[in-house]
Design a protein around this motif. Sequence first.
Motif, PDB file in Angstrom:
ATOM      1  N   GLN A 157       4.169   5.972  -5.319  1.00 39.95           N
ATOM      2  CA  GLN A 157       4.193   6.041  -6.775  1.00 39.95           C
ATOM      3  C   GLN A 157       3.184   7.088  -7.270  1.00 39.95           C
ATOM      4  O   GLN A 157       3.487   7.854  -8.182  1.00 39.95           O
ATOM      5  N   ARG A 158       2.010   7.151  -6.652  1.00 37.84           N
ATOM      6  CA  ARG A 158       1.018   8.162  -7.025  1.00 37.84           C
ATOM      7  C   ARG A 158       1.554   9.563  -6.742  1.00 37.84           C
ATOM      8  O   ARG A 158       1.363  10.472  -7.539  1.00 37.84           O
ATOM      9  N   ALA A 159       2.179   9.715  -5.597  1.00 34.08           N
ATOM     10  CA  ALA A 159       2.726  11.034  -5.239  1.00 34.08           C
ATOM     11  C   ALA A 159       3.785  11.461  -6.249  1.00 34.08           C
ATOM     12  O   ALA A 159       3.802  12.617  -6.684  1.00 34.08           O
ATOM     13  N   ILE A 217       3.639  14.789  -8.590  1.00 36.12           N
ATOM     14  CA  ILE A 217       4.734  15.768  -8.560  1.00 36.12           C
ATOM     15  C   ILE A 217       5.309  15.939  -9.966  1.00 36.12           C
ATOM     16  O   ILE A 217       5.567  17.058 -10.415  1.00 36.12           O
ATOM     17  N   THR A 218       5.481  14.818 -10.677  1.00 35.82           N
ATOM     18  CA  THR A 218       5.994  14.882 -12.044  1.00 35.82           C
ATOM     19  C   THR A 218       5.025  15.645 -12.946  1.00 35.82           C
ATOM     20  O   THR A 218       5.432  16.529 -13.705  1.00 35.82           O
ATOM     21  N   PHE A 219       3.738  15.331 -12.851  1.00 32.72           N
ATOM     22  CA  PHE A 219       2.724  16.040 -13.634  1.00 32.72           C
ATOM     23  C   PHE A 219       2.730  17.524 -13.298  1.00 32.72           C
ATOM     24  O   PHE A 219       2.657  18.379 -14.188  1.00 32.72           O
ATOM     25  N   GLN A 271       0.834  -1.202   0.000  1.00 29.33           N
ATOM     26  CA  GLN A 271       0.000   0.000   0.000  1.00 29.33           C
ATOM     27  C   GLN A 271       0.870   1.255   0.000  1.00 29.33           C
ATOM     28  O   GLN A 271       0.585   2.209  -0.683  1.00 29.33           O
ATOM     29  N   VAL A 272       1.969   1.274   0.773  1.00 26.89           N
ATOM     30  CA  VAL A 272       2.851   2.430   0.874  1.00 26.89           C
ATOM     31  C   VAL A 272       3.538   2.678  -0.465  1.00 26.89           C
ATOM     32  O   VAL A 272       3.683   3.809  -0.906  1.00 26.89           O
ATOM     33  N   GLN A 273       3.946   1.624  -1.138  1.00 21.41           N
ATOM     34  CA  GLN A 273       4.619   1.763  -2.424  1.00 21.41           C
ATOM     35  C   GLN A 273       3.680   2.371  -3.465  1.00 21.41           C
ATOM     36  O   GLN A 273       4.090   3.215  -4.247  1.00 21.41           O
ATOM     37  N   VAL A 274       2.415   1.970  -3.484  1.00 15.77           N
ATOM     38  CA  VAL A 274       1.444   2.509  -4.430  1.00 15.77           C
ATOM     39  C   VAL A 274       1.207   3.998  -4.152  1.00 15.77           C
ATOM     40  O   VAL A 274       1.170   4.816  -5.072  1.00 15.77           O
ATOM     41  N   ARG A 275       1.073   4.371  -2.868  1.00 15.42           N
ATOM     42  CA  ARG A 275       0.882   5.788  -2.526  1.00 15.42           C
ATOM     43  C   ARG A 275       2.101   6.617  -2.936  1.00 15.42           C
ATOM     44  O   ARG A 275       1.961   7.721  -3.432  1.00 15.42           O
TER      45      ARG A 275
END
Length: 156
Positions: free
Chosen positions: A8-10, A14-16, A2-6
Amino acid sequence: MQVQVRGQRARRWITFGAIAFGALFLVIGLILAGVSVSFLADAERARGTVVALEWRNDHSGVGREKRVKDKPVAYPVVKFTPADGTPRTFRDSTGSNPPAYEEGEQVEVLYRADSPEDARINGFASLWLLPLIFGGIGLVIAGIGTVFALAMRRRS
């Protein structure tokens, strides 16, 4: 997991955000460059003389404390005579320290024939500094965001 998915979303947000912010600055730079090109296409030319240097402390923001390194900036005040024969005086929008011009210096003035009060000194800073700053910052930030996005994509 779950932490890895969050995380990755962050990183994606940030990239966007970096790409969007950079693209916005790049568009502003291109618009400012277009304004300068449009001004140059319609501009009349006249000889002018720097009659004074207007020294100002350009502090933006309310209640901002003066820093030790803040120095006043000199804006050239130019007198010229457009084709209609009426002498005009204007303060250039670009100042510097040390001053880019001296009192008594002859300069080329660009102005619109239909509105001679809209005048600028024919110089790099007056015409191209803001488009270059905005466009350059936008290009760098959008480029960094794009490289980061491509690196993330390859990793996954």
